[in-house]
Design an enzyme around this catalytic site. Structure first.
Site, PDB file in Angstrom:
ATOM      1  CG  HIS A   1      -6.748  -0.069  -1.663  1.00  0.00           C
ATOM      2  ND1 HIS A   1      -6.904  -1.005  -0.675  1.00  0.00           N
ATOM      3  CD2 HIS A   1      -7.806  -0.272  -2.511  1.00  0.00           C
ATOM      4  CE1 HIS A   1      -7.991  -1.728  -0.893  1.00  0.00           C
ATOM      5  NE2 HIS A   1      -8.557  -1.299  -1.996  1.00  0.00           N
TER       6      HIS A   1
ATOM      7  CG  HIS B   1      -4.631  -0.684   3.848  1.00  0.00           C
ATOM      8  ND1 HIS B   1      -3.655  -1.129   2.979  1.00  0.00           N
ATOM      9  CD2 HIS B   1      -5.751  -0.517   3.092  1.00  0.00           C
ATOM     10  CE1 HIS B   1      -4.170  -1.230   1.758  1.00  0.00           C
ATOM     11  NE2 HIS B   1      -5.431  -0.864   1.806  1.00  0.00           N
TER      12      HIS B   1
ATOM     13  CB  CYS C   1      -0.973  -0.016   1.172  1.00  0.00           C
ATOM     14  SG  CYS C   1      -0.231  -0.015   2.819  1.00  0.00           S
TER      15      CYS C   1
END
Length: 276
Positions: free
Chosen positions: A248, A236, A182
């Site tokens: 993402h 994240h 990410c």
């Protein structure tokens, strides 16, 4: 391994590191930490942090043209600038091999890397609760998507780069060009736009300037707890695309994709950062 045998070393020649956790003592000039970085690299706290010192090393590596085309020991030498520069002297045992001190460690390094890669295949950013949007063939990007007209030039470049990675596999620790995690995706996107940001989610939580949801602009970073983090320590993140969308790199076994901001932030928002 060549610099510290994988230990965080203090150094009496730099007392600023004396109060920080260490695993031994070195005496090379004013060098500190895993990479034996000198004062021009950064603060003692940065040099004696495994994460921060690695980030300093990688940031320096990425400035070297065609670094990935170099043998690893030569690339390391270009970053570290050790005495093993290819010119035989008493300081390098009269070696004519560039980076020979690093070359000697390749077998040990390969063993460590094999363990890291094995573990990485089972790790992810903890985004298993985020569902994709739209046609699977488009990896969630709605038909007819276009950047808002007031998007800055640098943000447009960052978003275009991120969208060009749609469908590429996730790899924990991946920074491209074929696989991303990410924060590796967002870092690479903003690097393409000419703005350096940190390597990890924790680093990027402090990059740029804070913003609010109502003011989100394309390219802004959206940080969330994920399944392995918390509101205070996000696990994240993604990049806002405008139109209520986020791109993402979710988790092992998945690919770079687009989802809605509302779905992405179901577990809460740890931070929103405006980069450029």
């Amino acid at each position: 391994m060549a610099e510290s045998d994988l230990r965080i070393l203090a150094n009496p020649n730099d007392p600023s590191g004396a109060g920080l956790p260490s695993q031994g003592t070195g005496y090379d000039h004013d060098s500190l930490g895993l990479f034996q970085q000198r004062r021009n690299w950064g603060s003692a706290a940065q040099r004696m942090s495994a994460t921060e010192s690695t980030t300093l090393f990688v940031d320096a590596l990425l400035t070297i043209p065609n670094w990935a085309g170099q043998p690893p020991w030569r690339a390391a030498q270009l970053v570290q600038k050790s005495a093993f520069d290819g010119r035989p002297t008493s300081a390098n045992g009269y070696s004519a091999e560039v980076g020979e001190n690093y070359l000697r460690q390749t077998d040990r390094a390969a063993g460590v890397l094999a363990v890291v890669e094995r573990d990485a295949s089972r790790l992810d950013c903890g985004a298993s609760d985020v569902m994709p949007r739209g046609d699977p063939a488009s990896h969630g990007l709605p038909e007819g998507y276009a950047l808002p007209p007031d998007t800055s030039q640098q943000a447009a470049i960052a978003v275009a780069f991120a969208l060009a990675q749609l469908g590429k596999p996730y790899l924990w620790g991946g920074t491209g060009p074929d696989r991303f995690d990410c924060s590796g995706l967002t870092q690479a996107a903003w690097q393409r736009a000419g703005i350096p940001i940190g390597r990890t989610t924790w680093d990027q939580l402090r990059d740029g300037a804070p913003t609010i949801e109502a003011a989100l602009a394309p390219g802004d970073l959206v940080l969330i707890p994920g399944s392995q983090g918390s509101l205070a320590a996000p696990g994240h993140m993604g990049m806002y695309l405008g139109h209520g969308l986020v791109i993402h790199a979710p988790r092992t076994g998945d690919v770079v994709k687009v989802t809605t901001l509302s779905a992405f932030t179901t577990s809460g928002v740890s931070g929103l950062r405006h980069i450029g």
